[in-house]
Design a protein around this motif. Structure first.
Motif, mmCIF file in Angstrom:
data_model
loop_
_atom_site.group_PDB
_atom_site.id
_atom_site.type_symbol
_atom_site.label_atom_id
_atom_site.label_comp_id
_atom_site.label_asym_id
_atom_site.label_seq_id
_atom_site.Cartn_x
_atom_site.Cartn_y
_atom_site.Cartn_z
ATOM 1 N N ILE A 43 0.888 -1.162 0.000
ATOM 2 C CA ILE A 43 0.000 0.000 0.000
ATOM 3 C C ILE A 43 0.924 1.209 0.000
ATOM 4 O O ILE A 43 1.680 1.425 0.969
ATOM 5 C CB ILE A 43 -0.935 -0.009 1.240
ATOM 6 N N HIS A 44 0.882 1.961 -1.117
ATOM 7 C CA HIS A 44 1.800 3.078 -1.322
ATOM 8 C C HIS A 44 1.747 4.047 -0.131
ATOM 9 O O HIS A 44 0.656 4.501 0.231
ATOM 10 C CB HIS A 44 1.422 3.774 -2.634
ATOM 11 N N GLN A 45 2.904 4.335 0.440
ATOM 12 C CA GLN A 45 3.062 5.297 1.554
ATOM 13 C C GLN A 45 2.411 4.865 2.870
ATOM 14 O O GLN A 45 2.300 5.660 3.800
ATOM 15 C CB GLN A 45 2.523 6.673 1.162
ATOM 16 N N LYS A 46 1.976 3.609 2.954
ATOM 17 C CA LYS A 46 1.345 3.140 4.200
ATOM 18 C C LYS A 46 2.282 3.308 5.401
ATOM 19 O O LYS A 46 1.855 3.694 6.482
ATOM 20 C CB LYS A 46 0.933 1.669 4.050
ATOM 21 N N GLY A 47 3.570 3.013 5.182
ATOM 22 C CA GLY A 47 4.526 3.106 6.287
ATOM 23 C C GLY A 47 4.602 4.512 6.862
ATOM 24 O O GLY A 47 4.655 4.692 8.084
ATOM 25 N N ILE A 48 4.592 5.488 5.976
ATOM 26 C CA ILE A 48 4.673 6.891 6.410
ATOM 27 C C ILE A 48 3.396 7.267 7.176
ATOM 28 O O ILE A 48 3.436 7.865 8.248
ATOM 29 C CB ILE A 48 4.866 7.813 5.175
ATOM 30 N N ILE A 49 2.273 6.867 6.605
ATOM 31 C CA ILE A 49 0.979 7.223 7.209
ATOM 32 C C ILE A 49 0.801 6.528 8.562
ATOM 33 O O ILE A 49 0.419 7.153 9.554
ATOM 34 C CB ILE A 49 -0.165 6.871 6.229
ATOM 35 N N ASN A 50 1.100 5.237 8.623
ATOM 36 C CA ASN A 50 0.913 4.512 9.884
ATOM 37 C C ASN A 50 1.857 5.004 10.968
ATOM 38 O O ASN A 50 1.489 5.072 12.142
ATOM 39 C CB ASN A 50 1.083 3.006 9.677
ATOM 40 N N ASN A 51 3.083 5.338 10.584
ATOM 41 C CA ASN A 51 4.036 5.884 11.558
ATOM 42 C C ASN A 51 3.455 7.166 12.167
ATOM 43 O O ASN A 51 3.417 7.329 13.388
ATOM 44 C CB ASN A 51 5.378 6.161 10.861
ATOM 45 N N ALA A 52 2.960 8.055 11.300
ATOM 46 C CA ALA A 52 2.424 9.335 11.788
ATOM 47 C C ALA A 52 1.160 9.129 12.628
ATOM 48 O O ALA A 52 1.016 9.718 13.711
ATOM 49 C CB ALA A 52 2.130 10.254 10.602
ATOM 50 N N ILE A 53 0.264 8.281 12.153
ATOM 51 C CA ILE A 53 -1.007 8.068 12.875
ATOM 52 C C ILE A 53 -0.735 7.419 14.235
ATOM 53 O O ILE A 53 -1.244 7.847 15.263
ATOM 54 C CB ILE A 53 -1.983 7.197 12.036
ATOM 55 N N SER A 54 0.086 6.377 14.234
ATOM 56 C CA SER A 54 0.343 5.670 15.476
ATOM 57 C C SER A 54 1.026 6.593 16.499
ATOM 58 O O SER A 54 0.630 6.630 17.667
ATOM 59 C CB SER A 54 1.198 4.435 15.190
ATOM 60 N N ASN A 55 1.998 7.362 16.052
ATOM 61 C CA ASN A 55 2.684 8.282 16.972
ATOM 62 C C ASN A 55 1.716 9.321 17.540
ATOM 63 O O ASN A 55 1.750 9.648 18.730
ATOM 64 C CB ASN A 55 3.849 8.985 16.265
ATOM 65 N N HIS A 56 0.847 9.816 16.674
ATOM 66 C CA HIS A 56 -0.157 10.804 17.094
ATOM 67 C C HIS A 56 -1.072 10.198 18.171
ATOM 68 O O HIS A 56 -1.306 10.813 19.222
ATOM 69 C CB HIS A 56 -0.945 11.204 15.853
ATOM 70 N N LEU A 57 -1.540 8.987 17.949
ATOM 71 C CA LEU A 57 -2.468 8.352 18.902
ATOM 72 C C LEU A 57 -1.752 7.968 20.205
ATOM 73 O O LEU A 57 -2.309 8.118 21.289
ATOM 74 C CB LEU A 57 -3.142 7.135 18.267
ATOM 75 N N PHE A 58 -0.510 7.505 20.104
ATOM 76 C CA PHE A 58 0.238 7.150 21.325
ATOM 77 C C PHE A 58 0.476 8.405 22.181
ATOM 78 O O PHE A 58 0.388 8.357 23.406
ATOM 79 C CB PHE A 58 1.562 6.458 20.973
ATOM 80 N N GLN A 59 0.767 9.534 21.523
ATOM 81 C CA GLN A 59 0.982 10.775 22.276
ATOM 82 C C GLN A 59 -0.323 11.243 22.937
ATOM 83 O O GLN A 59 -0.317 11.727 24.065
ATOM 84 C CB GLN A 59 1.556 11.866 21.363
ATOM 85 N N LEU A 60 -1.425 11.050 22.227
ATOM 86 C CA LEU A 60 -2.740 11.380 22.808
ATOM 87 C C LEU A 60 -2.995 10.507 24.043
ATOM 88 O O LEU A 60 -3.452 10.988 25.089
ATOM 89 C CB LEU A 60 -3.837 11.139 21.752
#
Ligand code: UDP
Length: 234
Positions: A43-60
């Motif tokens: 899935i094109h760019q999935k790694g970039i997107i999941n890294n950003a989403i996961s980090n955002h949610l973990f910080q929340l």
């Protein structure tokens, strides 16, 4: 980061050693797998997107007093995290019936549950991650009963924090998977929270904004992941 020793390569991430023994570098891949690795793709760019989403949610979650492995983002695809000893249980929390739960109990996908449910799978690819309960998990020394109690309490709180946040961006949290690890005698949230590990439905249209687009060949996978990322304003 370059010239690091690869410790482990999973289906969606690579884990590298860092000079500080307590930390590892996680690198998110674009590879996607489903059905215990039987279906493969990218899935094109999935790694970039999941890294950003996961980090955002973990910080929340950290803001809501949930201890997590997150330390800091290193690059678009890489994050430095605490090196944990993973508890070999997949913790699945459900608010709405879907997927294997719907099949197992003969309940239509989308049926609301009277209360959120929690279930455990034994993380073991050879066995196909079989369903397990807390009594068996303790008997097999996969976790202690105190650890299971902590996991249950954190999972309940994580569900309520994520549900509230996602509702604010018009996303319904159907279900999701968590993994916890041991770090210096405490239990902390590890692994990732992303469209790979959650079912996320658009609140108005009911569109699936998650990995079911890949599992079920629904098309527009990249767009769905991007849409979640866009709504989080990342
Ligand atoms: N899930 C996951 N990894 C797994 C199994 C499940 O991240 O190995 C997530 C999945 O994305 C969904 C939730 O856990 O959000 C519940 O999945 P389910 O048990 O319904 O399994 P499936 O129908 O995907 O086989």
């Amino acid at each position: 980061m370059k010239n690091l020793t690869l410790l482990y390569e999973g289906k969606a991430k690579k884990v590298y050693a860092l000079p500080c023994e307590d930390q590892v570098l996680v690198s998110y891949k674009d590879d996607a797998t489903a059905f215990n690795g039987l279906k493969k793709g990218t899935i094109h760019q999935k790694g970039i997107i999941n890294n950003a989403i996961s980090n955002h949610l973990f910080q929340l979650l950290e803001k809501h007093d949930i201890p997590t492995h997150f330390i800091k983002a290193e690059s678009e695809r890489e994050t430095i995290v605490k090196k944990v000893d993973i508890i070999p249980l997949e913790v699945i929390i459900r608010n709405i019936a879907a997927g294997s739960f719907s099949k197992r109990y003969g309940i239509a996908e989308g049926t609301g549950l009277k209360q959120p449910t929690i279930e455990f799978s034994y993380k073991n690819d050879t066995l196909g991650d079989p369903l397990i309960n807390s009594s068996i998990a303790v008997s097999l020394s996969l976790a202690t009963s105190d650890e299971i109690a902590a996991v249950k309490e954190y999972s309940k709180k994580i569900n309520s924090v994520l549900q509230t946040y996602l509702a604010s961006i018009q996303i319904q949290l159907i279900d999701f998977k968590l993994e916890f690890g041991r770090f210096h005698n405490t239990i902390i949230l590890a692994d990732e929270i992303s469209p790979d590990t959650c079912r996320l439905w658009d609140m108005t249209t009911g569109d699936h904004l998650d990995k079911d687009r890949f599992r079920r060949d629904l098309g527009n996978i990249e767009d769905a992941y991007h849409e979640v990322y866009r709504r989080m304003k990342l």
